[in-house]
Design an enzyme around this catalytic site. Structure first.
Site, mmCIF file in Angstrom:
data_model
loop_
_atom_site.group_PDB
_atom_site.id
_atom_site.type_symbol
_atom_site.label_atom_id
_atom_site.label_comp_id
_atom_site.label_asym_id
_atom_site.label_seq_id
_atom_site.Cartn_x
_atom_site.Cartn_y
_atom_site.Cartn_z
ATOM 1 C CE LYS A 38 -4.684 2.113 -0.452
ATOM 2 N NZ LYS A 38 -4.057 0.794 -0.281
ATOM 3 C CB SER A 79 -0.963 0.009 1.187
ATOM 4 O OG SER A 79 -2.108 -0.752 0.895
ATOM 5 C CB SER A 96 -4.514 1.734 3.897
ATOM 6 O OG SER A 96 -3.694 1.308 2.841
#
Length: 444
Positions: free
Chosen positions: A67, A64, A128
């Site tokens: 991102k 993640s 997230s």
């Protein structure tokens, strides 16, 4: 051999071994910098100066932390007026389905309820939320596949050295149950090197510092539906108000990540005494470990480095502060720095930085003289600090360094034809007189 003699030999060998260790890798000589992770890096967020590095060039899964690139493109689209925070975002069928998989970090999204860009961005940056990220990618680019192309294009534009983006969220494509972006492998995962992750974080923080306003929120309520709210707690346990066991003074970002391939990873940042540091830890064993290892890096940075003013504004280089000018009303010009030169350096190493002058070649003739005209305050070169210590000084990018512009202190107008002619005549008669003088001197 006598006992005293043996003792001397052993002590000598130990001393030689210690000296060799310090000489070969002085940064690693600090016991505090023993990072248990697949890769790690510590960077000054202002200059891009690398303060610690371990295995930073291998391309690894980033989960993640992906991102951060999605955040960059969303903030850029807002900055350019292509989208706004108040835009309502449509929720596609695959996004709706994915959002219900709470084990993958999500907030549930409905197709009969309205969400703004701001709502979804907050759920992405704080919690997230993967489906929220994909919904935003579709809103910005029309499809996640096109957004992924934008991600890779932006990575090249920003000069990231090692990268491969395959989706906007950081999940493994296999987790998307066949809805992975068109043109990408069904089992692919986003991969960057630790250095490239740090480069991405460096640009994100410096180009869009407002990213930290959201990244530092410890907890926020998400309105998933008319009568449905989700309490989102930040996955970054180092920011105040989330997890007392990992809270770190000055921490205000940036992004966690986990997949089975990536392990526990984290890109962190903290600000103390006007010095901001960026850290990347990849492949730590547990969630706690990624924060523990980050704390080691930040402690090492804040304990062993500081920002110092190495040259003041108006500094005049010794012996190089006056440069000859050709074709001007004046025959020379003084130069000085237009701003102070500050740099993050290791403690007690101020004396190891030496200023070196580099003049702008396009302003010089073949004799190393400036060619008139020059404007007051015009940049005419750079003064750069050269490190004369034993360690290598590296930056995230080759074009980064500790330097500041040199400018002309006065304007130098171009001399008129008459002035140049008089100078020529003067030089002619001066040459004759010198020749006659040398001849007469030779008679005696």
């Amino acid at each position: 051999m006598s006992k005293p003699a043996k003792r001397k030999v052993i002590l000598g060998m130990m001393a030689a071994s210690l000296a060799l260790t310090i000489g070969l890798n002085p940064q690693q000589a600090d016991a505090a910098v023993d990072i248990n992770a697949s890769a790690s890096i510590l960077v000054d967020a202002d200059s891009g100066k690398i303060l610690f590095a371990d295995n930073i060039d291998d391309q690894l899964p980033i989960a993640s932390m992906t991102k951060m690139m999605s955040e960059y493109l969303i903030l850029e689209a807002i900055d350019q007026g292509k989208i706004s925070w108040d835009d309502e975002v449509s929720i596609s069928d695959p996004v709706r389905t994915l959002s219900l998989q709470t084990e993958l970090s999500n907030v549930p999204l409905r197709q009969d309820y309205s969400y703004t860009v701001k709502n979804l961005y907050q759920s992405m940056a704080i919690y997230s939320a993967n489906a929220s990220t994909i919904a935003l990618a579709e809103h910005v680019a029309g499809s996640e596949a096109d957004f992924v192309q934008m991600m890779n294009d932006k990575a090249g534009e920003l000069g990231l050295e090692s990268y491969n983006f395959v989706n906007s969220s950081g999940l493994n494509n296999s987790d998307l149950a066949g809805s992975h972006p068109e043109g990408t492998d069904a089992n692919a995962e986003n991969e960057l090197s630790a250095k490239s992750v740090a480069q991405l974080a460096f640009h994100l923080i410096n180009d869009y510092p407002e990213v930290l306003d959201t990244a530092s929120i410890p907890e926020l309520e998400f309105q998933a539906g008319e009568d449905e709210t989700i309490q989102m707690q930040n996955w970054n346990w180092m920011i105040p108000g989330v997890n007392a066991g990992h809270e770190y003074e000055g921490a205000d970002g940036l992004k966690t990540g986990f997949t089975s391939a990536a392990g526990n990873s984290f890109t962190g940042t903290a600000l103390r005494d006007d010095m901001r540091l960026i850290t990347v830890v990849m492949g730590a064993e547990t969630r706690d470990d990624r924060f523990d290892e980050t704390e080691k890096l930040l402690d090492y940075g804040f304990d062993n480095f500081h920002e110092a003013e190495l040259l003041p504004e108006g500094y005049k280089p010794d012996g190089e502060d006056v440069i000859p000018v050709t074709g001007g009303k004046e025959k020379e010009v003084s130069i000085s720095t237009s701003s102070a030169l500050r740099s993050v350096i290791k403690n007690d190493e101020e004396e190891l930085y030496v200023p070196e002058v580099s003049l702008a070649s396009e302003l010089l003739n073949e004799d190393g003289e400036f060619v008139a005209p020059l404007e007051e305050g015009q940049e005419v070169g750079q003064v750069q600090l050269t490190y004369e210590g034993e360690e290598d000084v590296e930056y995230l990018y080759d074009n980064q360094s500790s330097s500041t512009p040199l400018v002309a202190d006065q304007a130098v107008e171009k001399a008129s034809w008459f002035t140049m002619s008089m100078r020529g005549i003067g030089s002619f008669f001066s040459g004759i007189w010198t020749s006659v003088s040398d001849t007469v001197t030779g008679w005696f």
